[in-house]
Scaffold this motif. Structure first.
Motif, PDB file in Angstrom:
ATOM      1  N   GLU A  77       0.798  -1.220   0.000  1.00 56.12           N
ATOM      2  CA  GLU A  77       0.000   0.000   0.000  1.00 56.12           C
ATOM      3  C   GLU A  77       0.836   1.278   0.000  1.00 56.12           C
ATOM      4  O   GLU A  77       0.291   2.366   0.183  1.00 56.12           O
ATOM      5  CB  GLU A  77      -0.928   0.007   1.227  1.00 56.12           C
ATOM      6  N   VAL A  78       2.154   1.161  -0.160  1.00 54.29           N
ATOM      7  CA  VAL A  78       3.007   2.353  -0.127  1.00 54.29           C
ATOM      8  C   VAL A  78       3.906   2.393  -1.353  1.00 54.29           C
ATOM      9  O   VAL A  78       4.748   1.515  -1.548  1.00 54.29           O
ATOM     10  CB  VAL A  78       3.883   2.396   1.143  1.00 54.29           C
ATOM     11  N   LYS A  79       3.709   3.416  -2.157  1.00 54.39           N
ATOM     12  CA  LYS A  79       4.597   3.678  -3.283  1.00 54.39           C
ATOM     13  C   LYS A  79       5.313   5.013  -3.121  1.00 54.39           C
ATOM     14  O   LYS A  79       6.439   5.178  -3.598  1.00 54.39           O
ATOM     15  CB  LYS A  79       3.801   3.685  -4.596  1.00 54.39           C
ATOM     16  N   THR A  80       4.642   5.949  -2.437  1.00 57.70           N
ATOM     17  CA  THR A  80       5.196   7.299  -2.313  1.00 57.70           C
ATOM     18  C   THR A  80       5.038   7.820  -0.889  1.00 57.70           C
ATOM     19  O   THR A  80       3.969   7.697  -0.289  1.00 57.70           O
ATOM     20  CB  THR A  80       4.499   8.270  -3.282  1.00 57.70           C
ATOM     21  N   ILE A  81       6.101   8.413  -0.364  1.00 53.87           N
ATOM     22  CA  ILE A  81       6.100   9.041   0.956  1.00 53.87           C
ATOM     23  C   ILE A  81       6.380  10.521   0.786  1.00 53.87           C
ATOM     24  O   ILE A  81       7.262  10.914   0.003  1.00 53.87           O
ATOM     25  CB  ILE A  81       7.192   8.431   1.865  1.00 53.87           C
ATOM     26  N   CYS A  82       5.654  11.355   1.502  1.00 50.20           N
ATOM     27  CA  CYS A  82       5.858  12.800   1.440  1.00 50.20           C
ATOM     28  C   CYS A  82       6.102  13.347   2.839  1.00 50.20           C
ATOM     29  O   CYS A  82       5.387  12.991   3.779  1.00 50.20           O
ATOM     30  CB  CYS A  82       4.646  13.495   0.829  1.00 50.20           C
ATOM     31  N   GLU A  83       7.092  14.222   2.947  1.00 44.26           N
ATOM     32  CA  GLU A  83       7.430  14.801   4.244  1.00 44.26           C
ATOM     33  C   GLU A  83       7.608  16.300   4.125  1.00 44.26           C
ATOM     34  O   GLU A  83       8.336  16.785   3.251  1.00 44.26           O
ATOM     35  CB  GLU A  83       8.716  14.172   4.791  1.00 44.26           C
ATOM     36  N   THR A 141       9.243   5.610  -3.100  1.00 46.37           N
ATOM     37  CA  THR A 141       9.839   6.907  -3.424  1.00 46.37           C
ATOM     38  C   THR A 141       9.560   7.897  -2.299  1.00 46.37           C
ATOM     39  O   THR A 141       8.460   7.925  -1.738  1.00 46.37           O
ATOM     40  CB  THR A 141       9.270   7.452  -4.741  1.00 46.37           C
ATOM     41  N   PHE A 142      10.558   8.715  -1.978  1.00 42.70           N
ATOM     42  CA  PHE A 142      10.454   9.666  -0.873  1.00 42.70           C
ATOM     43  C   PHE A 142      10.597  11.091  -1.397  1.00 42.70           C
ATOM     44  O   PHE A 142      11.542  11.398  -2.134  1.00 42.70           O
ATOM     45  CB  PHE A 142      11.543   9.371   0.164  1.00 42.70           C
ATOM     46  N   HIS A 143       9.661  11.961  -1.000  1.00 43.13           N
ATOM     47  CA  HIS A 143       9.696  13.367  -1.389  1.00 43.13           C
ATOM     48  C   HIS A 143       9.770  14.239  -0.133  1.00 43.13           C
ATOM     49  O   HIS A 143       8.894  14.163   0.740  1.00 43.13           O
ATOM     50  CB  HIS A 143       8.461  13.747  -2.202  1.00 43.13           C
ATOM     51  N   PHE A 170      20.240   6.205  -0.318  1.00 40.21           N
ATOM     52  CA  PHE A 170      18.992   5.749  -0.940  1.00 40.21           C
ATOM     53  C   PHE A 170      18.858   6.153  -2.409  1.00 40.21           C
ATOM     54  O   PHE A 170      17.872   5.811  -3.058  1.00 40.21           O
ATOM     55  CB  PHE A 170      17.804   6.261  -0.134  1.00 40.21           C
ATOM     56  N   GLY A 171      19.825   6.886  -2.914  1.00 38.71           N
ATOM     57  CA  GLY A 171      19.907   7.176  -4.341  1.00 38.71           C
ATOM     58  C   GLY A 171      18.675   7.832  -4.925  1.00 38.71           C
ATOM     59  O   GLY A 171      18.133   8.806  -4.390  1.00 38.71           O
ATOM     60  N   GLY A 172      18.205   7.253  -6.041  1.00 40.44           N
ATOM     61  CA  GLY A 172      17.099   7.844  -6.787  1.00 40.44           C
ATOM     62  C   GLY A 172      15.755   7.782  -6.100  1.00 40.44           C
ATOM     63  O   GLY A 172      14.786   8.375  -6.599  1.00 40.44           O
ATOM     64  N   ARG A 173      15.664   7.089  -4.976  1.00 40.45           N
ATOM     65  CA  ARG A 173      14.395   7.042  -4.246  1.00 40.45           C
ATOM     66  C   ARG A 173      14.078   8.380  -3.586  1.00 40.45           C
ATOM     67  O   ARG A 173      12.920   8.645  -3.251  1.00 40.45           O
ATOM     68  CB  ARG A 173      14.451   5.971  -3.158  1.00 40.45           C
ATOM     69  N   VAL A 174      15.095   9.221  -3.383  1.00 39.10           N
ATOM     70  CA  VAL A 174      14.928  10.450  -2.620  1.00 39.10           C
ATOM     71  C   VAL A 174      14.845  11.659  -3.541  1.00 39.10           C
ATOM     72  O   VAL A 174      15.659  11.834  -4.452  1.00 39.10           O
ATOM     73  CB  VAL A 174      16.099  10.643  -1.627  1.00 39.10           C
ATOM     74  N   ASN A 175      13.840  12.489  -3.301  1.00 31.84           N
ATOM     75  CA  ASN A 175      13.647  13.713  -4.078  1.00 31.84           C
ATOM     76  C   ASN A 175      13.471  14.884  -3.115  1.00 31.84           C
ATOM     77  O   ASN A 175      12.596  14.844  -2.245  1.00 31.84           O
ATOM     78  CB  ASN A 175      12.408  13.598  -4.963  1.00 31.84           C
ATOM     79  N   PHE A 176      14.279  15.915  -3.281  1.00 26.90           N
ATOM     80  CA  PHE A 176      14.187  17.090  -2.432  1.00 26.90           C
ATOM     81  C   PHE A 176      13.594  18.252  -3.220  1.00 26.90           C
ATOM     82  O   PHE A 176      13.994  18.525  -4.351  1.00 26.90           O
ATOM     83  CB  PHE A 176      15.564  17.480  -1.893  1.00 26.90           C
ATOM     84  N   HIS A 177      12.648  18.942  -2.585  1.00 24.97           N
ATOM     85  CA  HIS A 177      11.990  20.097  -3.186  1.00 24.97           C
ATOM     86  C   HIS A 177      12.176  21.280  -2.241  1.00 24.97           C
ATOM     87  O   HIS A 177      11.539  21.360  -1.191  1.00 24.97           O
ATOM     88  CB  HIS A 177      10.503  19.821  -3.408  1.00 24.97           C
ATOM     89  N   PHE A 178      13.072  22.191  -2.615  1.00 26.94           N
ATOM     90  CA  PHE A 178      13.400  23.319  -1.747  1.00 26.94           C
ATOM     91  C   PHE A 178      12.769  24.604  -2.261  1.00 26.94           C
ATOM     92  O   PHE A 178      12.783  24.886  -3.463  1.00 26.94           O
ATOM     93  CB  PHE A 178      14.916  23.498  -1.654  1.00 26.94           C
ATOM     94  N   VAL A 214       4.097  25.392  -0.383  1.00 27.24           N
ATOM     95  CA  VAL A 214       4.169  25.906  -1.755  1.00 27.24           C
ATOM     96  C   VAL A 214       4.820  24.878  -2.679  1.00 27.24           C
ATOM     97  O   VAL A 214       4.377  24.670  -3.821  1.00 27.24           O
ATOM     98  CB  VAL A 214       4.954  27.234  -1.790  1.00 27.24           C
ATOM     99  N   GLU A 215       5.857  24.214  -2.168  1.00 27.96           N
ATOM    100  CA  GLU A 215       6.552  23.223  -2.985  1.00 27.96           C
ATOM    101  C   GLU A 215       5.677  22.006  -3.264  1.00 27.96           C
ATOM    102  O   GLU A 215       5.741  21.410  -4.337  1.00 27.96           O
ATOM    103  CB  GLU A 215       7.846  22.803  -2.293  1.00 27.96           C
TER     104      GLU A 215
END
Length: 321
Positions: free
Chosen positions: A144-150, A177-179, A203-211, A217-218
């Motif tokens: 049940e988990v494909k994407t995590i958002c923090e 995937t982690f955002h 964790f390589g490509g699993r991690v995405n940072f939005h600054f 807003v992001e």
């Protein structure tokens, strides 16, 4: 050394090693067997977080179950270090990449690489990060988990825990995937830079940072770019003002669905409590957890100023749709 004395000494050393390893394997095995795949939080646990108990007080606070998690007498870090060492030594990576031991190991790596400053309360309170781990792990195992958002990077402890809990049975770069949505590394770089570098390298490509200026807003920018973007687990721990938290809730609601789990910290702060009260139409609290005492001294030792209020209150809930 030869003769009876040497033989006796050799046998003693072998016996001690065998006894130690036996305890280590037993600790790891019990910890894994007591994992709450069917229960939300383990009633008791050994190995990681040894001595934890879950006690439902029966007190109803605005229809919310108040759960108190208290620590026992055995420091969790001792069994953590032992079982992690044994796992690394004897188990293949596929058996440990998504384990509770691995999550603790990663937090210690970040703590070691960061400047000595007051940070990392999620790691300091073992009941919180282990609750978050099992919540995420249960959903991930059930597919049940494909994407995590923090919202809010901070010292990276929460992100590390959620990433590890949703790691597949291969290696750290295989999993959900982690955002991370944050106001940037220039704000509190003493803790964020170490977390950013370690999470990206591990964790390589699993991690995405939005600054950007604000986490909310992001989140909305990502949703505008990809209308199909949704999050299965949401952790909000950024701006603690009422207005800031409400904006994060609104933004995360847009990328959530009816089964999205909500994790939030510091429920005893006015800003977060009032924000949740004001957003009852979008989120609901399932359980409030609290822990007093028995903090993790290996994580807490990174703080220049020791805490005077050794209490943590956090919640698990979900979004309403």
């Amino acid at each position: 050394m030869k003769g009876p004395v040497g033989l006796l000494l050799s046998m003693s050393i072998v016996s001690c090693i065998s006894f130690y390893l036996g305890l280590g394997f037993r600790s790891t095995k019990i910890m894994q067997e007591s994992s709450p795949i069917l229960d939300d939080v383990p009633a008791t646990s050994s190995g990681s977080g040894s001595g934890l108990t879950k006690e439902t007080t029966g007190v109803n606070v605005n229809a919310i179950t108040l759960t108190n998690i208290t620590g026992g007498n055995i420091p969790p870090q001792l069994s953590e270090l032992r079982s992690n060492f044994l796992a690394k030594l004897f188990d293949p990576p596929s058996a440990t990449a998504g384990s509770l031991d691995a999550a603790y190991f990663h937090m210690l790596q970040i703590r070691a690489g960061a400047d000595f400053h007051r940070f990392g309360s999620t790691g300091t309170f073992h009941s919180q990060w282990q609750t978050n781990y099992w919540k995420a792990r249960k959903k991930y195992i059930q597919g049940e988990v494909k994407t995590i958002c923090e919202a809010g990077l901070g010292s990276g402890h929460s992100g590390i825990v959620l990433l590890t809990a949703t790691t597949n049975t291969s290696w750290y770069n295989d999993g959900a995937t982690f955002h991370s949505f944050d106001n940037g590394l220039k704000n509190e770089p003493h803790k964020k830079v170490a977390a950013y570098n370690y999470m990206k390298s591990t964790f390589g490509g699993r991690v995405n940072f939005h600054f950007g200026p604000q986490s909310s807003v992001e989140v909305e920018k990502v949703k505008e770019q990809d209308p199909e973007f949704t999050c299965d687990i949401v952790h909000i721990d950024a701006d603690h003002s009422t207005a800031g938290v409400m904006k994060d809730i609104d933004a995360m609601h847009k990328v959530s669905h009816g089964s999205t789990v909500l994790l939030m910290d510091d429920y005893d702060s006015d800003g977060i409590r009032k924000a949740l009260e004001g957003k009852k139409d979008k989120v609901t609290i399932d359980t409030v957890y609290s822990q007093e005492g028995m903090t993790d001294w290996m994580i807490q030792s990174a703080e220049k100023k020791k805490r005077t209020n050794m209490k943590k209150v956090y919640i698990v809930g979900h979004f309403l749709h």
